[in-house]
Enzyme design. Sequence first.
Site, mmCIF file in Angstrom:
data_model
loop_
_atom_site.group_PDB
_atom_site.id
_atom_site.type_symbol
_atom_site.label_atom_id
_atom_site.label_comp_id
_atom_site.label_asym_id
_atom_site.label_seq_id
_atom_site.Cartn_x
_atom_site.Cartn_y
_atom_site.Cartn_z
ATOM 1 N N THR A 22 60.391 44.492 70.866
ATOM 2 C CA THR A 22 60.730 42.973 71.210
ATOM 3 C C THR A 22 62.153 42.991 72.135
ATOM 4 O O THR A 22 62.476 41.989 72.532
ATOM 5 C CB THR A 22 61.105 42.275 69.811
ATOM 6 O OG1 THR A 22 61.810 43.250 68.803
ATOM 7 C CG2 THR A 22 59.798 41.937 69.154
ATOM 8 N N SER A 112 67.847 59.884 69.847
ATOM 9 C CA SER A 112 68.645 60.943 70.547
ATOM 10 C C SER A 112 69.413 60.666 72.054
ATOM 11 O O SER A 112 70.296 61.046 72.182
ATOM 12 C CB SER A 112 68.340 62.251 70.424
ATOM 13 O OG SER A 112 67.083 62.389 71.274
ATOM 14 N N SER A 113 68.408 59.960 72.680
ATOM 15 C CA SER A 113 68.915 59.707 74.007
ATOM 16 C C SER A 113 70.040 58.907 74.063
ATOM 17 O O SER A 113 70.986 58.994 74.955
ATOM 18 C CB SER A 113 67.954 59.104 74.871
ATOM 19 O OG SER A 113 66.622 58.638 73.990
ATOM 20 N N GLU A 145 69.926 55.115 81.381
ATOM 21 C CA GLU A 145 68.396 55.601 81.034
ATOM 22 C C GLU A 145 67.539 54.889 81.906
ATOM 23 O O GLU A 145 66.515 55.592 82.258
ATOM 24 C CB GLU A 145 68.211 55.047 79.576
ATOM 25 C CG GLU A 145 66.872 55.251 79.082
ATOM 26 C CD GLU A 145 66.980 55.991 77.851
ATOM 27 O OE1 GLU A 145 67.666 56.398 77.262
ATOM 28 O OE2 GLU A 145 65.828 56.473 77.415
ATOM 29 N N ASP A 157 68.669 50.662 71.400
ATOM 30 C CA ASP A 157 69.177 51.759 71.011
ATOM 31 C C ASP A 157 71.005 52.031 71.129
ATOM 32 O O ASP A 157 71.566 52.572 70.221
ATOM 33 C CB ASP A 157 68.594 52.900 71.638
ATOM 34 C CG ASP A 157 66.854 52.688 71.144
ATOM 35 O OD1 ASP A 157 66.597 52.100 70.376
ATOM 36 O OD2 ASP A 157 66.256 53.366 71.838
ATOM 37 N N TYR A 207 55.498 53.520 78.021
ATOM 38 C CA TYR A 207 56.386 52.529 77.493
ATOM 39 C C TYR A 207 56.886 51.742 78.740
ATOM 40 O O TYR A 207 56.852 50.371 78.749
ATOM 41 C CB TYR A 207 57.673 53.484 77.330
ATOM 42 C CG TYR A 207 58.698 52.342 76.827
ATOM 43 C CD1 TYR A 207 59.438 52.160 75.682
ATOM 44 C CD2 TYR A 207 59.721 51.782 77.659
ATOM 45 C CE1 TYR A 207 60.034 51.438 75.046
ATOM 46 C CE2 TYR A 207 60.601 51.052 77.581
ATOM 47 C CZ TYR A 207 60.786 50.684 75.935
ATOM 48 O OH TYR A 207 61.926 49.882 75.549
HETATM 49 C C1 GLA Z 1 62.636 52.960 72.688
HETATM 50 C C2 GLA Z 1 63.541 51.942 73.616
HETATM 51 C C3 GLA Z 1 64.223 50.837 72.906
HETATM 52 C C4 GLA Z 1 62.967 49.683 72.332
HETATM 53 C C5 GLA Z 1 62.140 50.704 71.411
HETATM 54 C C6 GLA Z 1 60.867 50.079 71.102
HETATM 55 O O1 GLA Z 1 63.459 53.167 71.448
HETATM 56 O O2 GLA Z 1 64.773 52.621 74.068
HETATM 57 O O3 GLA Z 1 64.776 49.808 73.859
HETATM 58 O O4 GLA Z 1 62.337 49.057 73.277
HETATM 59 O O5 GLA Z 1 61.603 51.977 71.926
HETATM 60 O O6 GLA Z 1 61.343 49.153 70.073
#
Ligand code: GLA
Length: 373
Positions: A22, A112-113, A145, A157, A207
């Site tokens: 989301t 971890s990224s 990223e 994240d 993704y």
């Molecule tokens: C990864 C991405 C986040 C988010 C999640 C899914 O972790 O880095 O930004 O989109 O997937 O919720």
Amino acid sequence: MSYPKTLQFRSPGRINLIGEHTDYNQGYVMPAAIDRAIRFRLESNGLPHLARFRSEDLDASFSANLKNISPGSGWENYLLGVLHQLELRGIAVPGFDCTLESDLPVGAGLSSSAALECGLAWGLNQLYGLGLQPREIIELSQAAEHTYVGTQCGIMDQFACVMGREAHFFLLDCRSLEHRYIPAVLGNYKLLLLNSGVTHSLATSAYNQRREECAEGVALLARRFEGVTSLRDATSAMLREVIPEPEKVIYKRCRYVVEENGRVLEAARALETGQMERLGELLFQTHQGLSELYEVSCEELDFLVEMAKQYPGVAGARMVGGGFGGCSLNLLREEAVPGFKNAMVENYRKAFGKELVPIEVALGQGVSEMSVS
Ligand code: GLA
């Protein structure tokens, strides 16, 4: 100005209670930093343009010329991407040595990224007084990223890694970036991660594809409804009107996101009022949506969630993070934890011939110092 010569700090991973996929749709998420982290040791090396990195876990090293940053390979790009972002902002960094050691599993959906990216940005900011605000650290890490790693990730994240607070989740509005900390008061319930050990080599492209599919949905909605700029602005009814065929991929993706935003807000209320069973139901629903509509789960994760559903004392379970592998997050009664762990490890071995690794997590502080010398 004099700066500390050596800085030791931890940059944590995160879990996300609810609100998956989301964030890049300007919706809601409810993550928390955890007590598993990458430990950084950062020191100025007195050399004008040389950065040297060493990962103890990988037993690998590389160096970079700070005057000429270009992409490297694998894990290097998370770090080089940050240096590149600093360069783009005209921020010069003197030479430094950076050593990394981690108890945060890689590829487990625990981010971890972001821990690598935010850790380096935060650490250099501390070491050299770069004057970056937390928000800038978050945004430049996300940009690293996007550019050097190639995942068009949202902001969750990096936000969790920098802004996490011990023993709290936070409800983040990814449109305004307003956030509210919610104490993780779970009563007799515990959170337990089960690491499937599955990693998917196509996770990045899948993704990015999801992101594009959502953008396609927004374009369709915007043609019919004025002012729609993201799925955050959509309702289920609007979606049905614009895409009447429920079997269409774009419809399924958008439906999941619209419903997930609703679940996050309800989950926040459930957590704040101690309704753990309701919270658990929402986690199961999220997993179903991720598996059937958003299609980012995998056989192993579906198995883990299905087994959890049948185990007495489990309120809810779902996959966490981007998907295609990594961990399931389980909300279960404290007294059920030991038996559940054993049963799951055993069943997983029987079903897949693989080792399942249970991880008991506590919610920790965002990136923070350990000691200065
Ligand atoms: C990864 C991405 C986040 C988010 C999640 C899914 O972790 O880095 O930004 O989109 O997937 O919720």
